[in-house]
Motif scaffolding. Structure first.
Motif, PDB file in Angstrom:
ATOM      1  N   LYS A   9     -12.654   2.335 -15.271  1.00  9.53           N
ATOM      2  CA  LYS A   9     -11.213   2.172 -15.028  1.00  9.53           C
ATOM      3  C   LYS A   9     -10.422   3.366 -15.565  1.00  9.53           C
ATOM      4  N   ILE A  10     -10.821   3.882 -16.706  1.00 13.54           N
ATOM      5  CA  ILE A  10     -10.153   5.057 -17.274  1.00 13.54           C
ATOM      6  C   ILE A  10     -10.366   6.255 -16.358  1.00 13.54           C
TER       7      ILE A  10
ATOM      8  N   LEU B 299      -7.577   8.541 -14.362  1.00 16.54           N
ATOM      9  CA  LEU B 299      -7.472   9.999 -14.447  1.00 16.54           C
ATOM     10  C   LEU B 299      -7.622  10.646 -13.062  1.00 16.54           C
ATOM     11  N   LEU B 300      -8.533  10.125 -12.260  1.00 17.64           N
ATOM     12  CA  LEU B 300      -8.703  10.648 -10.901  1.00 17.64           C
ATOM     13  C   LEU B 300      -7.445  10.442 -10.063  1.00 17.64           C
TER      14      LEU B 300
ATOM     15  N   GLN C 120      -5.117  13.591  -3.536  1.00 17.17           N
ATOM     16  CA  GLN C 120      -5.980  12.993  -2.526  1.00 17.17           C
ATOM     17  C   GLN C 120      -6.692  11.737  -3.019  1.00 17.17           C
ATOM     18  N   GLU C 121      -6.473  11.354  -4.267  1.00 16.37           N
ATOM     19  CA  GLU C 121      -7.160  10.194  -4.853  1.00 16.37           C
ATOM     20  C   GLU C 121      -6.200   9.049  -5.204  1.00 16.37           C
ATOM     21  N   LYS C 122      -5.108   8.917  -4.496  1.00 18.40           N
ATOM     22  CA  LYS C 122      -4.116   7.887  -4.823  1.00 18.40           C
ATOM     23  C   LYS C 122      -4.540   6.486  -4.378  1.00 18.40           C
TER      24      LYS C 122
ATOM     25  N   LYS D 110     -10.251   4.852  -1.883  1.00 16.93           N
ATOM     26  CA  LYS D 110     -10.730   6.232  -2.027  1.00 16.93           C
ATOM     27  C   LYS D 110     -11.246   6.475  -3.445  1.00 16.93           C
ATOM     28  N   LEU D 111     -10.527   5.970  -4.443  1.00 25.69           N
ATOM     29  CA  LEU D 111     -10.965   6.100  -5.842  1.00 25.69           C
ATOM     30  C   LEU D 111     -12.329   5.444  -6.052  1.00 25.69           C
ATOM     31  N   GLN D 112     -12.489   4.254  -5.513  1.00 27.01           N
ATOM     32  CA  GLN D 112     -13.757   3.538  -5.662  1.00 27.01           C
ATOM     33  C   GLN D 112     -14.901   4.301  -4.983  1.00 27.01           C
ATOM     34  N   GLU D 113     -14.630   4.862  -3.811  1.00 25.70           N
ATOM     35  CA  GLU D 113     -15.647   5.651  -3.104  1.00 25.70           C
ATOM     36  C   GLU D 113     -16.032   6.892  -3.915  1.00 25.70           C
ATOM     37  N   THR D 114     -15.031   7.537  -4.511  1.00 24.95           N
ATOM     38  CA  THR D 114     -15.299   8.733  -5.312  1.00 24.95           C
ATOM     39  C   THR D 114     -16.154   8.398  -6.522  1.00 24.95           C
TER      40      THR D 114
END
Length: 121
Positions: A11-12, A16-17, A22-24, A28-32
């Motif tokens: 989660k942290i 930060l991402l 492009q990571e909003k 997308k965050l979960q995929e990254t």
């Protein structure tokens, strides 16, 4: 201090991402994060200052070349050189003879590498 990403800090790391434009999006965050956890050529590190994680750098490796895919610092810690330190310290963890930037990190990485070359250190 640069430390390798661990699942219990997910989660942290996502927070930060999310500072990267492009990571909003949550999906997308979960995929990254999933890519960093499952692709052996993708490495995620977090910067710890005192007891808090305040920065993150994500590297894709290919042979001895490192490509900075993600880099972010908490807004309240920006301007303190944490990004430059992360770029410098990642070479202690990975066999990088050259560091390049992805399109999204290029302006920042170019600035870090230029300033690094201009010092006597």
């Amino acid at each position: 201090m640069l430390v390798r990403f661990k699942k219990n800090c997910e989660k942290i790391a996502m927070g930060l991402l999310s500072f990267m434009p492009q990571e909003k999006n949550l999906k997308k965050l979960q995929e990254t994060i999933h890519t960093y956890e499952n692709n052996p050529n993708w490495h995620l590190f977090m910067w710890k200052k005192d007891e808090d994680f305040v920065g993150l750098i994500g590297i894709e490796t290919s042979d001895d070349v490192c490509l900075v895919q993600h880099i972010s610092v908490t807004p309240s810690y920006r301007g303190e050189g944490i990004g430059k330190e992360m770029v410098s310290k990642v070479q202690q963890f990975l066999p990088c003879t050259e560091i390049y930037a992805a399109e999204s990190t290029k302006p920042f990485i170019d600035k870090c590498l230029t300033e690094k070359e201009g010092t006597d250190a």
